[in-house]
Write an enzyme that holds these catalytic residues in place. Sequence first.
Site, PDB file in Angstrom:
ATOM      1  N   ASP A  27       0.822  -1.201   0.000  1.00 22.68           N
ATOM      2  CA  ASP A  27       0.000   0.000   0.000  1.00 22.68           C
ATOM      3  C   ASP A  27       0.860   1.257   0.000  1.00 22.68           C
ATOM      4  OD1 ASP A  27      -2.305  -1.455  -0.071  1.00 22.68           O
ATOM      5  OD2 ASP A  27      -2.910  -1.060   1.988  1.00 22.68           O
ATOM      6  N   GLY A  28       2.017   1.186   0.651  1.00 21.43           N
ATOM      7  CA  GLY A  28       2.922   2.338   0.669  1.00 21.43           C
ATOM      8  C   GLY A  28       3.355   2.713  -0.735  1.00 21.43           C
TER       9      GLY A  28
ATOM     10  N   ASN B 166      -4.863   8.569   2.058  1.00 23.48           N
ATOM     11  CA  ASN B 166      -5.204   7.970   3.344  1.00 23.48           C
ATOM     12  C   ASN B 166      -5.503   9.008   4.420  1.00 23.48           C
ATOM     13  OD1 ASN B 166      -5.263   5.248   2.861  1.00 23.48           O
ATOM     14  ND2 ASN B 166      -3.168   4.831   3.537  1.00 23.48           N
ATOM     15  N   GLU B 167      -4.485   9.760   4.807  1.00 17.93           N
ATOM     16  CA  GLU B 167      -4.707  10.643   5.942  1.00 17.93           C
ATOM     17  C   GLU B 167      -3.678  11.760   6.042  1.00 17.93           C
ATOM     18  OE1 GLU B 167      -1.671   8.064   6.720  1.00 17.93           O
ATOM     19  OE2 GLU B 167      -3.554   7.099   7.274  1.00 17.93           O
TER      20      GLU B 167
ATOM     21  N   SER C 105      -5.889   1.779  13.555  1.00 22.90           N
ATOM     22  CA  SER C 105      -4.989   1.290  14.600  1.00 22.90           C
ATOM     23  C   SER C 105      -5.159   2.040  15.922  1.00 22.90           C
ATOM     24  CB  SER C 105      -3.524   1.423  14.152  1.00 22.90           C
ATOM     25  OG  SER C 105      -3.261   0.562  13.071  1.00 22.90           O
TER      26      SER C 105
ATOM     27  N   THR D 146      -9.126   2.559   7.028  1.00 24.66           N
ATOM     28  CA  THR D 146      -8.660   1.202   7.336  1.00 24.66           C
ATOM     29  C   THR D 146      -7.150   1.168   7.566  1.00 24.66           C
ATOM     30  OG1 THR D 146      -8.467   0.712   4.984  1.00 24.66           O
ATOM     31  CG2 THR D 146     -10.505   0.047   6.058  1.00 24.66           C
TER      32      THR D 146
ATOM     33  N   SER E  27      -5.710   5.349  11.145  1.00 29.13           N
ATOM     34  CA  SER E  27      -6.847   5.706  12.002  1.00 29.13           C
ATOM     35  C   SER E  27      -7.446   4.475  12.683  1.00 29.13           C
ATOM     36  CB  SER E  27      -7.913   6.421  11.160  1.00 29.13           C
ATOM     37  OG  SER E  27      -9.095   6.615  11.890  1.00 29.13           O
TER      38      SER E  27
END
Lengths: 252, 252, 252, 252
Positions: A34-35, A107-108, A153, A148, A151
């Site tokens: 994903d990275g 993502n964030e 975690s 997913t 956040s």
Amino acid sequence: FLTQTAGIHPKTDKLFHNHHDLPESDLMFSIGGDGTFLDAVTMIRNKKIPMAGINSGRLGFLADISMEELPKALDDILNKRFRVKQLDLLKLVTEIPDFGDFRCALNELAIQKRDGSSMITIHTYLNDEFLTSYWADGLIVATPTGSTAYSLSVGGPILHPSSQDFVITPIAPHNLTVRPLVVPNDVELKLKVEGRGGTYLASLDSRSCILDEETELIIRKAGFSVSVIEPEGHTFYSTLRSKLMWGADKRN
Amino acid sequence: FLTQTAGIHPKTDKLFHNHHDLPESDLMFSIGGDGTFLDAVTMIRNKKIPMAGINSGRLGFLADISMEELPKALDDILNKRFRVKQLDLLKLVTEIPDFGDFRCALNELAIQKRDGSSMITIHTYLNDEFLTSYWADGLIVATPTGSTAYSLSVGGPILHPSSQDFVITPIAPHNLTVRPLVVPNDVELKLKVEGRGGTYLASLDSRSCILDEETELIIRKAGFSVSVIEPEGHTFYSTLRSKLMWGADKRN
Amino acid sequence: FLTQTAGIHPKTDKLFHNHHDLPESDLMFSIGGDGTFLDAVTMIRNKKIPMAGINSGRLGFLADISMEELPKALDDILNKRFRVKQLDLLKLVTEIPDFGDFRCALNELAIQKRDGSSMITIHTYLNDEFLTSYWADGLIVATPTGSTAYSLSVGGPILHPSSQDFVITPIAPHNLTVRPLVVPNDVELKLKVEGRGGTYLASLDSRSCILDEETELIIRKAGFSVSVIEPEGHTFYSTLRSKLMWGADKRN
Amino acid sequence: FLTQTAGIHPKTDKLFHNHHDLPESDLMFSIGGDGTFLDAVTMIRNKKIPMAGINSGRLGFLADISMEELPKALDDILNKRFRVKQLDLLKLVTEIPDFGDFRCALNELAIQKRDGSSMITIHTYLNDEFLTSYWADGLIVATPTGSTAYSLSVGGPILHPSSQDFVITPIAPHNLTVRPLVVPNDVELKLKVEGRGGTYLASLDSRSCILDEETELIIRKAGFSVSVIEPEGHTFYSTLRSKLMWGADKRN
């Protein structure tokens, strides 16, 4: 013509370059985790080229095509048997030189205290109205895609991909009544950080930099989305079940 | 003779020195917050001098005598109307030069990833038996005293002061099935850290330093405890109720 | 002429009837707690009469005008100094005789195992696509309004009032990887329950009934919303801060 | 002679009776799930006969010998290659006719509101000192063994089998600051329940009954423990890893 994949992950020795024949250069493959996919997004940006994430290791939420599935998935893709889903991004409106001219995250955005320093206070405003001051190790503003990831975690909920919301999740909040807050993605968020050290860490997906407390952060939904290829048989629900083992339950 | 308090907190301007007459020099006052109290512990160490924590600001779990209560509390203390409770400490057995010769913590030992780096893996052993590998932002090993501090903020349980256990609480664990684990305080814990950066952050209460991944950490219960004065009317339960607002409930 | 309040709570002795002069019968007062307010909603239904919740005891999220504020609030209301916010409801499409012809909920639909029985399995579908099977004590489907009620107590996030989402929160789930899931409120949810006892409990806000396992439940967003008066100075944020004590933090 | 297993689970059709030759009648097999094992405990009680839990379905924490392992495990057991671990029980001191003369639990005592009723208030005392009043759907008092059962599902920590503590975990607490509390198992706990309905549900493991609010419950550690056979290669840690999938992590 050739379509080049840009799936380059600078921090790992599992580096993949991929060259691939396709009728038109209208597809990008990210090969890695994903990275890698997130890094590839910083290259694609708003070009609307659909991306397919092929995963060399453990399956990801973004890179969700396994090596075993690859032959079938390629065949499906070449034969147009796929859907394209649109993933929203968030944008850091504030101009931060270290982030260059692409200040979006799939993502964030995460705010964090520095190494070994004590907690920070994050004064938070929605559409310029004061929400609250988080006293915590940090704060995450996540898209549905990011819900997913980090956040999750720290206790955040999962947002359906078609939710028009973001989620604000504190990291190790000191106040025990604080909970993740789901807000419409058409709000403008403003964050002001305060702490003993005078600096804090800000991240857009896997890129991060150190900022002064004077630097307020304004966050909005980005004006474009990323197109991701969803091969046949892949859905958000099946990914939840397989990745989070929602089907699995080994307690009695 | 004079009893000197050593409650000096270097990072705040709310600095207090306190000199106090007492029949014998057998009492130490820490004036400040819980951080000040923890710093004072690094001076008292195993000298068995009872400590009293006077709080200039918000009440703490350790510094739990407020300025308003001070006159009565002093009177009580001078007239021997108090109990002394013993608080267990944990000890970092591994010799780390940066921590000097006092490697104990009243609250917790915390392992954390470095600024902006990705998650770390913490291989954990109890009495040399492999427990699990946490993939997380960090890991906290807390005493009962520390169970109401950092560990609580990341979802740990509260341990009664007379519990003979420690609690191991991961920080932002990636694996969603991981939960805080309560272990007897007579076990020996070993932590081995692995990550991309090669270094990690270790903290004993408010002191922290950067360590190489080769540095394994061995943790045990310390061989001594800290004596803390509990004035009349102060109990663990009343502190829970007032500090955590267990009595308060403002939802309908 | 007269506006009658219908805020009658059958289970409490804090019963209030209220008759009130207003230019037109276009306002309803609910006097009591949030439960009273929810009961009043079952009388107002889709009549679009704005409601004001006056709270005789502890402040509620719905009944958020205190007795002290009442004179000023009434004055504000009579002088049109208020906003009207629209709260979405969810609707149980399945016809259940026990719920009569009003099968909507302002807060939540909850499924629960019966007294003393073991866990139930709740097979869940979104738009007829299988999501997952929850093995749990129950499941809550909450509106943004309900996200600060029961769902919050079992670990759900808070949804902003203008979020166009619902949240699905399991009660005591056995599978440790299951998390609250936020879904767009334009999906259709289907729940099928399975357990040893053959029956389960279903609730719409404070009304509940016992259903057979054969009874599948279909849930959608209701076709109307409830109008609630928000006096000057009352906002979702201020309520969060005062009700959930987001401002308060008594740990050090 | 014959050793009889008593592993009879009344609520399931997966019923197993088992007769087994062993040199001496000093071993009991429970064949079924963890529920069967708990039922068998009510037959063994304080007779100190070691129990072995054989699992016909999904592996349990108590019934942790799988059918595949059975031949080897039997061989190990017959050749004395096993350890016997002692599991503490808790005892409901209060005499409740419905629970008969065996009022112990290996996992937990649970207090719950009745079907469809509103929350209950549980006033809780440790050694006759007031702790707090939980306003919740219920409350669980769990042993270390029970810490991986119901208590875990509502957010409780895991207690190491040799911990000398119990854990008090509220079910759906209304007050958001309430957290699981770990207390020494030599305390005496007293619970007083208050609610609208006048009755509540109390359970000892899988047995439950309805009690009047006047019935206060006194809980202590039982004066005996249950002996459980731990075959070679089975440890608490390996069970944690396999049952809770602590090793597994399918997010990227």
